[in-house]
Design an enzyme around this catalytic site. Structure first.
Site, PDB file in Angstrom:
ATOM      1  N   ASP A  67       0.819  -1.221   0.000  1.00 48.75           N
ATOM      2  CA  ASP A  67       0.000   0.000   0.000  1.00 48.75           C
ATOM      3  C   ASP A  67       0.851   1.268   0.000  1.00 48.75           C
ATOM      4  O   ASP A  67       0.315   2.376  -0.090  1.00 48.75           O
ATOM      5  CB  ASP A  67      -0.979   0.005   1.187  1.00 48.75           C
ATOM      6  CG  ASP A  67      -0.298  -0.116   2.536  1.00 48.75           C
ATOM      7  OD1 ASP A  67       0.726  -0.805   2.636  1.00 48.75           O
ATOM      8  OD2 ASP A  67      -0.806   0.469   3.517  1.00 48.75           O
ATOM      9  N   HIS A 140       7.956  -1.402  13.024  1.00 45.66           N
ATOM     10  CA  HIS A 140       6.884  -1.947  12.206  1.00 45.66           C
ATOM     11  C   HIS A 140       7.194  -3.414  11.905  1.00 45.66           C
ATOM     12  O   HIS A 140       8.253  -3.927  12.282  1.00 45.66           O
ATOM     13  CB  HIS A 140       6.749  -1.126  10.920  1.00 45.66           C
ATOM     14  CG  HIS A 140       5.477  -1.365  10.164  1.00 45.66           C
ATOM     15  ND1 HIS A 140       4.235  -1.383  10.770  1.00 45.66           N
ATOM     16  CD2 HIS A 140       5.236  -1.612   8.849  1.00 45.66           C
ATOM     17  CE1 HIS A 140       3.301  -1.613   9.862  1.00 45.66           C
ATOM     18  NE2 HIS A 140       3.894  -1.766   8.681  1.00 45.66           N
TER      19      HIS A 140
END
Length: 308
Positions: A67, A140
């Site tokens: 994304d 992350h």
């Protein structure tokens, strides 16, 4: 200088929002713009915006999740057809080069301009006389980076009325004084630059963070930022889910902005569960309860970055 949003959604596009991409417009400063992330469909979003790919100078990828990345080959390959002949530099984590070069090679795409791909693992990744860009590793599921863009201070304004009163006309002397050098006139009079220059104009700082959980590593990137762009994938009632998926809530973004001493906070990267603008209002409210200078990023909307 302003941020212009092309995509604000997390994970997948929806009918209301596309996946992540934002432009830093530097038309007055550099006559160009820089892009941060390039999710699928970004080039379609550009067509609906005032941006022109021929003006795109640099493109920064925060991490290699689709994304934030899947729009890159299409945008790079079609840039030339939209007037792009000047060089383009793409910055990103290790793997960016293999991803882009493989896609361009297998599709036999022809790039009619100079394309440079620079991979980094943080630190100072770009600097010239006008700007510097630093990158730092966040927290992350895969390596994700934040970027700190610092505009260099610019000289103050000359007091031309005072100079004229001293009998000095515009010319080389004005130029030397503007650069901060003292000058001596033909009459032997020394004019000190400090006496005819206003204080330097402080450069602006913009911090753009990739996907991240709250982490101390982000703090050096955001300290004193004039504008901080932070993900807010979930509202705080889903804090456990945010932690599990290595994301942040709107409240956590606001707490971080306050700790960093940022001047303004923009929230982006919203979960698809918030399908309408109205459903994002609770995220804005919870952030403003901690950090009042907060706004929601909105696609095809520009947010000016003011000097303080």
């Amino acid at each position: 200088m302003e941020l212009y949003f092309l995509g604000t959604n997390a994970g997948i596009p929806t009918m209301q929002r596309n996946v992540t991409s934002v432009a830093l417009r530097l038309l007055e400063e550099r006559r160009s713009f820089w892009m941060f992330d390039c999710g699928e469909g970004t080039q379609h979003q550009v067509l609906r915006s005032p941006l022109r790919l021929g003006k795109l100078e640099k493109l920064f990828i925060t991490h290699l999740h689709g994304d934030h990345l899947f729009g890159l080959p299409g945008l790079v390959s079609s840039r030339a057809y939209q007037g792009g002949t000047s060089p383009l530099t793409v910055y990103g984590p290790p793997g960016t080069k293999a991803f882009l070069e493989t896609a361009l090679h297998l599709s036999q795409s022809r790039i009619a301009y100079k394309l440079e791909i620079i991979e980094h693992t943080g630190g100072l990744i770009f600097e010239d006389e006008g700007f510097s860009v630093e990158a730092g590793l966040l927290e992350h599921r895969i390596d994700s980076y934040g970027y700190r863009i610092t505009e260099k201070d610019s000289p103050g304004s000359l007091n031309t009325e005072l100079l004229k009163s001293k009998g000095l006309k515009p010319g080389p002397i004005y130029g030397r004084l503007k650069k901060g050098f003292d000058v001596t006139t033909e009459d032997g009079v020394t004019i000190h630059a400090a006496d005819v220059l206003s204080p330097p104009k402080r450069g602006r700082v913009v911090t753009i963070l990739g996907d991240t959980r709250p982490c101390k590593e982000a703090l050096p990137l955001a300290l004193g930022a004039d504008l901080l762009l932070h993900e807010a994938t979930f509202s705080h009632d889903l804090a456990d889910m945010a932690h599990q998926y290595y994301h942040s809530t709107a409240l956590q973004a606001a707490e971080f902005a306050k700790e960093a001493g940022a001047h303004k906070l923009l929230l982006t990267h919203f979960s698809s569960r918030y399908s309408s603008s109205e459903e994002l209002i609770p995220l804005l409210e919870e952030a403003r309860s901690v950090f009042p200078e907060t706004e929601l990023a909105e696609e095809f909307t520009a947010f000016p970055i003011y000097r303080r």
